[in-house]
Design a protein around this motif. Structure first.
Motif, mmCIF file in Angstrom:
data_model
loop_
_atom_site.group_PDB
_atom_site.id
_atom_site.type_symbol
_atom_site.label_atom_id
_atom_site.label_comp_id
_atom_site.label_asym_id
_atom_site.label_seq_id
_atom_site.Cartn_x
_atom_site.Cartn_y
_atom_site.Cartn_z
ATOM 1 N N GLY A 271 -2.935 -60.419 -32.912
ATOM 2 C CA GLY A 271 -2.994 -59.043 -33.402
ATOM 3 C C GLY A 271 -2.716 -58.951 -34.890
ATOM 4 N N ALA A 272 -2.962 -60.048 -35.621
ATOM 5 C CA ALA A 272 -2.588 -60.122 -37.041
ATOM 6 C C ALA A 272 -3.363 -59.155 -37.929
ATOM 7 N N THR A 273 -4.463 -58.591 -37.440
ATOM 8 C CA THR A 273 -5.218 -57.616 -38.238
ATOM 9 C C THR A 273 -4.770 -56.186 -37.958
ATOM 10 N N GLY A 274 -3.820 -56.008 -37.044
ATOM 11 C CA GLY A 274 -3.350 -54.667 -36.704
ATOM 12 C C GLY A 274 -2.211 -54.208 -37.602
ATOM 13 N N ARG A 275 -1.713 -53.003 -37.308
ATOM 14 C CA ARG A 275 -0.681 -52.426 -38.175
ATOM 15 C C ARG A 275 0.633 -53.186 -38.080
ATOM 16 N N THR A 276 1.054 -53.540 -36.878
ATOM 17 C CA THR A 276 2.247 -54.382 -36.741
ATOM 18 C C THR A 276 1.933 -55.804 -37.188
ATOM 19 N N GLU B 62 -12.319 -61.083 -41.250
ATOM 20 C CA GLU B 62 -12.644 -60.301 -42.449
ATOM 21 C C GLU B 62 -11.679 -59.132 -42.648
ATOM 22 N N LYS B 63 -10.943 -58.749 -41.588
ATOM 23 C CA LYS B 63 -9.991 -57.647 -41.721
ATOM 24 C C LYS B 63 -8.657 -58.084 -42.317
ATOM 25 N N LEU B 64 -8.447 -59.399 -42.440
ATOM 26 C CA LEU B 64 -7.185 -59.866 -43.019
ATOM 27 C C LEU B 64 -7.173 -59.548 -44.507
ATOM 28 N N ARG C 146 -10.451 -68.071 -35.435
ATOM 29 C CA ARG C 146 -11.201 -66.941 -34.869
ATOM 30 C C ARG C 146 -11.303 -67.094 -33.353
ATOM 31 N N GLY C 147 -10.969 -66.020 -32.636
ATOM 32 C CA GLY C 147 -11.097 -66.069 -31.184
ATOM 33 C C GLY C 147 -10.666 -64.766 -30.555
ATOM 34 N N ASP C 148 -11.054 -64.605 -29.303
ATOM 35 C CA ASP C 148 -10.652 -63.421 -28.556
ATOM 36 C C ASP C 148 -9.347 -63.737 -27.824
ATOM 37 N N ALA D 39 1.371 -58.911 -31.267
ATOM 38 C CA ALA D 39 1.334 -57.457 -31.487
ATOM 39 C C ALA D 39 -0.061 -56.957 -31.160
ATOM 40 N N LEU D 40 -0.589 -57.471 -30.054
ATOM 41 C CA LEU D 40 -1.905 -57.001 -29.613
ATOM 42 C C LEU D 40 -1.815 -55.540 -29.197
ATOM 43 N N GLY D 41 -2.905 -54.839 -29.321
ATOM 44 C CA GLY D 41 -2.937 -53.444 -28.896
ATOM 45 C C GLY D 41 -4.365 -52.989 -28.744
ATOM 46 N N LEU D 42 -4.517 -51.814 -28.187
ATOM 47 C CA LEU D 42 -5.833 -51.200 -28.021
ATOM 48 C C LEU D 42 -5.962 -50.022 -28.968
ATOM 49 N N PRO D 43 -7.176 -49.739 -29.452
ATOM 50 C CA PRO D 43 -7.369 -48.506 -30.218
ATOM 51 C C PRO D 43 -6.982 -47.305 -29.347
ATOM 52 N N PHE E 121 -6.395 -54.584 -20.252
ATOM 53 C CA PHE E 121 -6.465 -55.546 -21.357
ATOM 54 C C PHE E 121 -5.112 -56.176 -21.672
ATOM 55 N N MET E 122 -4.065 -55.363 -21.775
ATOM 56 C CA MET E 122 -2.773 -55.905 -22.191
ATOM 57 C C MET E 122 -2.265 -56.944 -21.181
ATOM 58 N N ALA E 123 -2.433 -56.634 -19.892
ATOM 59 C CA ALA E 123 -1.981 -57.582 -18.862
ATOM 60 C C ALA E 123 -2.835 -58.848 -18.870
ATOM 61 N N VAL F 295 5.255 -57.248 -28.276
ATOM 62 C CA VAL F 295 5.507 -55.812 -28.366
ATOM 63 C C VAL F 295 5.027 -55.119 -27.105
ATOM 64 N N SER F 296 5.899 -54.273 -26.559
ATOM 65 C CA SER F 296 5.530 -53.364 -25.489
ATOM 66 C C SER F 296 5.787 -51.948 -26.019
ATOM 67 N N ALA F 297 6.364 -51.070 -25.240
ATOM 68 C CA ALA F 297 6.602 -49.708 -25.754
ATOM 69 C C ALA F 297 7.754 -49.031 -25.026
ATOM 70 N N ARG G 170 10.538 -53.093 -27.040
ATOM 71 C CA ARG G 170 9.969 -51.779 -26.704
ATOM 72 C C ARG G 170 10.333 -50.774 -27.794
ATOM 73 N N PRO G 171 9.426 -50.543 -28.746
ATOM 74 C CA PRO G 171 9.688 -49.552 -29.792
ATOM 75 C C PRO G 171 9.192 -48.165 -29.390
ATOM 76 N N PRO G 172 9.756 -47.095 -29.992
ATOM 77 C CA PRO G 172 9.140 -45.773 -29.858
ATOM 78 C C PRO G 172 7.957 -45.676 -30.834
ATOM 79 N N ARG G 173 7.614 -44.473 -31.266
ATOM 80 C CA ARG G 173 6.478 -44.282 -32.198
ATOM 81 C C ARG G 173 6.663 -45.172 -33.427
HETATM 82 N N1 LIG Z 1 1.415 -47.653 -32.799
HETATM 83 C C1 LIG Z 1 2.480 -47.105 -32.187
HETATM 84 O O1 LIG Z 1 2.981 -45.994 -32.511
HETATM 85 C C2 LIG Z 1 3.141 -47.873 -31.057
HETATM 86 C C3 LIG Z 1 4.316 -47.385 -30.484
HETATM 87 C C4 LIG Z 1 4.945 -48.119 -29.480
HETATM 88 C C5 LIG Z 1 4.381 -49.323 -29.052
HETATM 89 N N2 LIG Z 1 3.220 -49.749 -29.613
HETATM 90 C C6 LIG Z 1 2.634 -51.016 -29.144
HETATM 91 O O2 LIG Z 1 2.596 -51.905 -30.237
HETATM 92 C C7 LIG Z 1 1.465 -52.779 -30.105
HETATM 93 C C8 LIG Z 1 0.808 -52.933 -31.473
HETATM 94 O O3 LIG Z 1 0.508 -51.655 -31.975
HETATM 95 P P1 LIG Z 1 -0.287 -51.483 -33.360
HETATM 96 O O4 LIG Z 1 -0.324 -50.021 -33.605
HETATM 97 O O5 LIG Z 1 0.229 -52.430 -34.385
HETATM 98 O O6 LIG Z 1 -1.749 -52.002 -32.889
HETATM 99 P P2 LIG Z 1 -3.137 -51.969 -33.702
HETATM 100 O O7 LIG Z 1 -2.932 -51.592 -35.122
HETATM 101 O O8 LIG Z 1 -4.103 -51.180 -32.881
HETATM 102 O O9 LIG Z 1 -3.566 -53.525 -33.658
HETATM 103 C C9 LIG Z 1 -3.992 -54.115 -32.476
HETATM 104 C C10 LIG Z 1 -4.355 -55.559 -32.762
HETATM 105 O O10 LIG Z 1 -4.805 -56.163 -31.529
HETATM 106 C C11 LIG Z 1 -6.013 -56.878 -31.828
HETATM 107 N N3 LIG Z 1 -6.864 -57.026 -30.654
HETATM 108 C C12 LIG Z 1 -7.243 -56.064 -29.777
HETATM 109 N N4 LIG Z 1 -8.063 -56.596 -28.844
HETATM 110 C C13 LIG Z 1 -8.194 -57.917 -29.144
HETATM 111 C C14 LIG Z 1 -8.888 -59.000 -28.560
HETATM 112 N N5 LIG Z 1 -9.635 -58.836 -27.458
HETATM 113 N N6 LIG Z 1 -8.782 -60.234 -29.118
HETATM 114 C C15 LIG Z 1 -8.027 -60.418 -30.244
HETATM 115 N N7 LIG Z 1 -7.345 -59.428 -30.852
HETATM 116 C C16 LIG Z 1 -7.433 -58.199 -30.311
HETATM 117 C C17 LIG Z 1 -6.698 -56.020 -32.877
HETATM 118 O O11 LIG Z 1 -7.697 -56.785 -33.489
HETATM 119 P P3 LIG Z 1 -8.976 -56.092 -34.242
HETATM 120 O O12 LIG Z 1 -8.486 -55.750 -35.629
HETATM 121 O O13 LIG Z 1 -10.012 -57.142 -34.199
HETATM 122 O O14 LIG Z 1 -9.332 -54.861 -33.442
HETATM 123 C C18 LIG Z 1 -5.491 -55.717 -33.786
HETATM 124 O O15 LIG Z 1 -5.204 -56.813 -34.609
HETATM 125 C C19 LIG Z 1 0.569 -52.139 -29.031
HETATM 126 O O16 LIG Z 1 0.579 -52.955 -27.879
HETATM 127 C C20 LIG Z 1 1.201 -50.817 -28.693
HETATM 128 O O17 LIG Z 1 1.201 -50.555 -27.298
HETATM 129 C C21 LIG Z 1 2.589 -49.067 -30.602
#
Ligand SMILES: NC(=O)c1ccc[n+]([C@@H]2O[C@H](COP(=O)([O-])OP(=O)(O)OC[C@H]3O[C@@H](n4cnc5c(N)ncnc54)[C@H](OP(=O)(O)O)[C@@H]3O)[C@@H](O)[C@H]2O)c1
Length: 205
Positions: free
Chosen positions: A7-12, A35-37, A48-50, A70-74, A84-86, A107-109, A152-155
């Motif tokens: 999840g290195a391209t995500g916000r966490t 490319e998002k890094l 690179r991989g899923d 720190a994987l997550g879904l949009p 997906f998470m499981a 990371v969970s929630a 398990r973080p809040p928002r």
């Molecule tokens: N955001 C919140 O307020 C919040 C609050 C409490 C808990 N959480 C938990 O914290 C975690 C991380 O949150 P976040 O907001 O940092 O997430 P995020 O910004 O949506 O980032 C998710 C990351 O997961 C990657 N990903 C998704 N599907 C993938 C796949 N099939 N293969 C490889 N990578 C994949 C994404 O890659 P791409 O860039 O390629 O899409 C991205 O790097 C989540 O599980 C969420 O439940 C979040």
């Protein structure tokens, strides 16, 4: 240490990369979209991989000391039924076992902690699909013999505020948010040691 980040391209995830590099670790970003890094890309090993591809992931895990996820879904997908998470957790632990990597911080929630009041009940209902998936993810991880820590973080909010309070098995009192950065610091702390191994931890500002 050699750390692999999911999840290195995500916000966490971007904060995880930043913190891990600033502490001198050798960081591998296992991502589907390199490319998002950001600018850190030059200082990383990028694979690179899923996340669901156990074979690719276990190959990327050779020689790693720990995994931080720190994987997550949009948001729009997180509000629909998903497994997906499981599934990603199952792939991660299978790949770790195969590669002989034992430390996992992920990371969970906080929505999985019991809560009181109407606002919480609505929030829990609104996030019910994602909560079910996260709960299944935790079950997968807890069933392993790995040294896991589930945070398990809040928002989560974008901020330079590094304050964090930590409570084992519960959310610290009056906790409504946490910065991505502070969460990343905590997860890297865990990956660096046995701190909170085998614990579900509430983390908040
Ligand atoms: N955001 C919140 O307020 C919040 C609050 C409490 C808990 N959480 C938990 O914290 C975690 C991380 O949150 P976040 O907001 O940092 O997430 P995020 O910004 O949506 O980032 C998710 C990351 O997961 C990657 N990903 C998704 N599907 C993938 C796949 N099939 N293969 C490889 N990578 C994949 C994404 O890659 P791409 O860039 O390629 O899409 C991205 O790097 C989540 O599980 C969420 O439940 C979040």
């Amino acid at each position: 240490m050699n750390l692999l980040i999911l999840g290195a391209t995500g916000r966490t995830g971007r904060e995880l990369v930043r913190v891990a590099l600033s502490r001198g670790h050798h960081v591998t970003a296992y991502v589907r979209s390199p490319e998002k890094l950001g600018a850190e890309r030059a200082s990383l090993r990028v694979e690179r991989g899923d996340a669901l591809d156990t074979d690719r992931l276990s190959a990327a895990l050779a020689g790693q000391d720990a995994v931080v996820s720190a994987l997550g879904l949009p948001a729009k997908l997180a509000l629909r039924p998903s497994t997906f998470m499981a599934e990603a957790a199952a792939a991660t632990v299978a790949a770790m076992k195969r590669a002989g990597v034992n430390r996992l911080a992920l990371v969970s929630a906080a929505v999985l902690f019991p809560g009181k009041g109407l606002f919480y009940a609505f929030f829990r209902w609104f996030l019910r699909h994602h909560a079910r998936d996260l709960s299944a993810m935790e079950t997968v991880v807890r069933a392993t013999a790995l040294d896991w820590t589930i945070a398990r973080p809040p928002r989560l909010v974008a901020s330079a505020d590094e304050r964090i309070r930590i409570a084992s098995g519960t959310l610290p009192d009056r906790s409504y948010s946490l910065s991505f950065r502070a969460l990343a610091g905590f997860l890297i702390d865990c990956a660096e040691s046995d701190r909170h191994a085998g614990e579900i931890v509430g983390v908040a500002r």
